[in-house]
Design a protein around this motif. Structure first.
Motif: not given
Length: 197
Positions: A141-150, A163-166
């Motif tokens: 997806e290019g975005l952090p998953c719920s595990h990373l966010i948690h 997030l990626d810098v872009e």
């Protein structure tokens, strides 16, 4: 041609550049130059290839200016995440609230953790320094998953750092630093209009 214009033109997908080069240089219309790109009922089939590319460039300019306006909006400065990225992140943030806990394999290092899956079928290893998770959703997806966010929320790490810098506000501001004016159509060729842009 300036470097910024060249960088912007490089974002146009290759198939459209080919359509303009192959069709426009040989006087073909899109009905023969890119038969498979349009449905049989599409009005674009009868448009000259150069005009079709010019239409695409105008649409890209509008998108560019819209994103530029959003990136320089003060509202996006509050958490360093542009609205469009925040909207794409929302489902993952909601899902992260459903995770019940996590544990650290090494109590000394809180940057690496194991977050249980929501189905209860195992754990996902997360690494905040590398911004990775064993579920591999970030790679897809290019975005952090719920595990990373948690994991990030538990150690009080700001979401934008995942997030990626872009995808950050500063990244958007670097990508969209100026307005691209919409030019009026004229009798000049598409290529001379692009070069003059």
């Amino acid at each position: 041609m300036s470097d910024t214009v060249a960088q912007y033109l490089n974002k146009i997908p290759d198939q459209y550049q080919y359509m303009a080069a192959a069709g426009g240089m040989h006087g073909q219309s899109t009905s023969s130059a890119c038969e498979s790109a349009h449905s049989s009922n599409s009005s674009a089939r009868n448009v000259e290839a150069g005009a079709a590319l010019w239409s695409l460039v105008k649409a890209e300019r509008l998108r560019f200016n819209k994103n530029r306006n959003e990136s320089h909006n003060d509202f996006n400065s509050q958490d360093s995440i542009p609205n469009k990225v925040r909207d794409r992140l929302a489902p993952f943030v909601q899902k992260s609230l459903m995770h019940s806990g996590m544990f650290f394999p090494d109590d000394e290092n809180k940057r690496i953790a194991c977050v249980p899956s929501l189905t209860g079928e195992g754990d996902y290893g997360t690494d905040l320094d590398k911004r990775t998770c064993d579920c591999l959703l970030k790679e897809v997806e290019g975005l952090p998953c719920s595990h990373l966010i948690h994991h990030a929320e538990k150690v009080r790490m700001p979401l934008w750092t995942l997030l990626d810098v872009e995808d950050t506000t500063e990244g958007w501001r670097a990508q969209y630093p100026f307005y691209v004016p919409l030019a009026h159509s004229s009798s000049r060729s598409i290529f001379s209009r692009l070069l003059a842009w």
